[in-house]
Design a protein around this motif. Structure first.
Motif, short mmCIF file in Angstrom:
data_model
loop_
_atom_site.label_atom_id
_atom_site.label_comp_id
_atom_site.label_asym_id
_atom_site.label_seq_id
_atom_site.Cartn_x
_atom_site.Cartn_y
_atom_site.Cartn_z
N THR A 109 9.32 -8.71 -2.77
CA THR A 109 9.48 -8.79 -4.22
C THR A 109 9.26 -7.38 -4.76
OG1 THR A 109 7.15 -9.44 -4.47
CG2 THR A 109 8.79 -11.21 -4.45
N VAL A 110 9.74 -7.17 -6.00
CA VAL A 110 9.74 -5.84 -6.57
C VAL A 110 9.12 -5.87 -7.97
CG1 VAL A 110 11.20 -3.87 -7.21
CG2 VAL A 110 11.84 -5.31 -5.28
N LYS A 111 8.21 -4.95 -8.22
CA LYS A 111 7.57 -4.82 -9.53
C LYS A 111 8.65 -4.58 -10.59
CE LYS A 111 4.42 -1.71 -11.94
NZ LYS A 111 3.67 -0.47 -11.81
N ARG B 81 0.83 -1.21 0.00
CA ARG B 81 0.00 0.00 0.00
C ARG B 81 0.87 1.26 0.00
NH1 ARG B 81 -2.36 0.54 5.30
NH2 ARG B 81 -0.50 1.78 5.63
N ASP B 82 1.86 1.31 0.90
CA ASP B 82 2.67 2.52 1.05
C ASP B 82 3.64 2.75 -0.11
OD1 ASP B 82 1.30 2.85 3.41
OD2 ASP B 82 2.99 2.35 4.72
N THR B 83 3.99 1.69 -0.84
CA THR B 83 4.91 1.83 -1.98
C THR B 83 4.17 1.83 -3.31
OG1 THR B 83 5.30 -0.55 -2.23
CG2 THR B 83 6.76 0.66 -0.70
N LYS B 84 2.85 1.95 -3.27
CA LYS B 84 2.01 1.99 -4.47
C LYS B 84 2.23 0.76 -5.35
CE LYS B 84 1.77 6.98 -4.45
NZ LYS B 84 1.97 8.23 -5.17
N GLY B 85 2.49 -0.38 -4.69
CA GLY B 85 2.63 -1.64 -5.42
C GLY B 85 4.00 -1.91 -6.00
N TYR B 86 4.95 -1.01 -5.79
CA TYR B 86 6.30 -1.23 -6.32
C TYR B 86 7.06 -2.28 -5.52
CZ TYR B 86 5.91 2.56 -9.66
OH TYR B 86 5.53 3.34 -10.72
N VAL B 87 6.80 -2.37 -4.22
CA VAL B 87 7.44 -3.38 -3.37
C VAL B 87 6.31 -4.13 -2.66
CG1 VAL B 87 9.05 -3.80 -1.47
CG2 VAL B 87 9.46 -1.91 -3.05
N ILE B 88 6.44 -5.45 -2.64
CA ILE B 88 5.38 -6.29 -2.06
C ILE B 88 5.99 -7.17 -0.98
CG2 ILE B 88 3.66 -8.07 -2.53
CD1 ILE B 88 3.69 -6.95 -5.47
N GLN C 100 13.41 0.24 -14.06
CA GLN C 100 12.94 -0.84 -14.95
C GLN C 100 11.77 -0.35 -15.81
OE1 GLN C 100 14.53 -3.80 -15.38
NE2 GLN C 100 16.01 -2.91 -13.97
N GLU C 101 10.89 0.44 -15.22
CA GLU C 101 9.78 1.01 -15.99
C GLU C 101 10.29 1.92 -17.10
OE1 GLU C 101 7.04 3.09 -13.44
OE2 GLU C 101 5.99 1.24 -12.88
N MET C 102 11.32 2.70 -16.78
CA MET C 102 11.90 3.62 -17.78
C MET C 102 12.50 2.84 -18.94
SD MET C 102 11.26 6.69 -16.79
CE MET C 102 12.37 7.64 -17.79
N LYS C 103 13.13 1.70 -18.67
CA LYS C 103 13.70 0.87 -19.71
C LYS C 103 12.62 0.38 -20.66
CE LYS C 103 17.55 -1.54 -17.49
NZ LYS C 103 17.99 -2.88 -17.09
N GLU C 104 11.51 -0.01 -20.10
CA GLU C 104 10.41 -0.56 -20.92
C GLU C 104 9.80 0.51 -21.81
OE1 GLU C 104 7.63 -2.47 -18.28
OE2 GLU C 104 9.17 -3.81 -17.49
#
Length: 175
Positions: free
Chosen positions: A91-93, A29-36, A169-173
């Motif tokens: 884990t990490v998005k 929740r606090d990382t907006k789904g980037y870290v789980i 990683q998002e920027m790479k995509e």
């Protein structure tokens, strides 16, 4: 025996794995789904263990184990306990194969006390010492431990670095 000595109000309402699972939801929740934060059953060893090699050493080891002293105390007390072992990890998005293992959780038929084996860095963040094995006596104590760990400077900084990597990683995509 005096019935006044017992209480029937359940204080530790949830098993350790449920307590941890509920607290881990805050990470996502606090990382907006980037870290789980994850907790899953674990079947491997959670303490020091000896890997068995092959060859002559294994044969000699087997021969040495043929006769051994048995401590009768091991046959007394709790018998056939259930074993509940879990691993707690991040884990990490965008990082499909990445996993950061935070701790192991181990308890038997009776939920508390629970044994927590912490990653060494988290042990230092929690207790200020390199001691990594903790016996937690109650749900409240487990919640306090998790709160201390998740809000430690070390953990907050680490989670920020995981968010940053996920953003890279998002920027790479996109590129």
């Amino acid at each position: 025996m005096n019935k006044e000595k017992f209480t029937f109000e359940l204080i530790d309402k949830y098993t350790p794995d449920i307590v941890i699972k509920n607290l881990l939801k805050e990470i996502e929740r606090d990382t907006k789904g980037y870290v789980i934060g994850n907790i899953d059953r674990y079947d491997g060893p959670i303490d020091f263990y000896t890997k068995r090699g092959g060859g002559l050493a294994a044969v000699l080891g087997t021969m040495q184990q043929m006769s051994e002293m048995v401590d009768i105390q091991q046959d007394l007390g709790e018998q056939d306990p259930e074993q509940h072992k879990f691993e707690v990890f991040l884990t990490v998005k965008g990082l499909e194969h990445y996993k950061y293992r935070m701790m192991f959780v181990d308890y038997g038929t009776i939920s508390y006390p629970v044994t927590i084996i912490l990653n060494e860095d988290l042990a230092v963040a929690y207790s200020g010492r390199r001691k990594d094995v903790f016996t937690i006596e109650s749900m409240k104590q487990l919640e306090e431990m998790m709160d201390t760990i998740l809000n430690s400077d070390m953990m907050l900084s680490f989670i920020q670095s995981l968010i940053n990597e996920s953003l890279r990683q998002e920027m790479k995509e996109i590129s």
